[in-house]
Design an enzyme around this catalytic site. Structure first.
Site: not given
Ligand SMILES: NC(=O)CC[C@H](N)C(=O)O
Length: 214
Positions: A82, A192, A194
């Site tokens: 991420c 993600h 995980e």
């Molecule tokens: N999942 C998050 O924490 C978001 C990560 C980032 N701010 C985005 O929007 O791409």
């Protein structure tokens, strides 16, 4: 010695990453750490990250972890998740902040106004939920994962790189965007693993045994 260090700079979904790695790599020592010395000595490094990119960048610096993360990204198996992916690039539109500048490209916001599918369906931002990850290269981290397996996403920004050789997978929302990159010892994903059940655990298991071969 630590086999896998999960870098803790106060901005992560670390519990789920830690639990998942311990589950798939029971013979490895997996630690969550804010100590640059532990990161420097670890065999493998995972950098997760949640929230807003400016906060993540300033916390990484405030914790004294920036150099250790840069060193790891140049020297050993490295998994970014991420914001751990987004930080590798030159800059982000989110707060107009500089990244670590390890890979070429920018992190940009989904173009909300034009997010309509061919069927006329308006897509929401953040992009949240399960979506198909279409692998564009053969890579050891994709081993035993279907070429279009679904992973869990939650983000409003994505990586836009001029170096198409970096792209390891794309997802459609509604256009194709880069959701995974790979270069040498670096593998980084927007989704993600995980939180992505079997496909995600398989990717983490592949990372735990990966030898990039320098
Ligand atoms: N999942 C998050 O924490 C978001 C990560 C980032 N701010 C985005 O929007 O791409």
């Amino acid at each position: 010695m630590t086999d896998i260090a999960i870098v803790d700079y106060g901005m992560g979904n670390l519990r789920s990453v830690h639990k998942a790695l311990e589950h798939i790599a029971p013979d490895s020592t997996v630690v969550v750490t804010s100590d640059p010395a532990v990161v420097n000595k670890a065999s493998r490094v995972v950098v997760p990250g949640q929230g807003a990119m400016p906060n993540c960048m300033s916390e990484l610096k405030a914790c004294g972890l920036q150099d250790a993360v840069i060193r790891a990204a140049h020297s050993k198996p490295f998994l970014g998740i991420c914001i751990g992916l987004q930080m590798l690039f030159e800059e982000s539109e989110e707060g107009h902040v500089k990244g670590l500048d390890i890979l070429p490209g920018r992190v940009i916001h989904f173009p909300v106004k034009t997010m309509t599918t061919p069927e006329g369906l308006k897509l929401k931002v953040p992009h949240m939920g399960w979506n198909q990850v279409c692998q564009t290269v053969n890579h050891p981290l994709w081993k035993d994962i279907a070429k279009d397996a679904r992973f869990y996403f939650v983000h409003s920004y994505y990586v836009d790189t001029p170096d198409t050789a970096l792209i390891a997978a794309q997802t459609h929302y509604p256009f194709a965007f880069t959701c995974a990159v790979a270069k040498d010892n670096i593998f980084a994903v927007q989704f993600h693993p995980e939180k992505s059940h079997i496909a995600g655990l398989t990717l983490l298991r592949n990372f735990a045994t990966w030898s990039p071969g320098f």
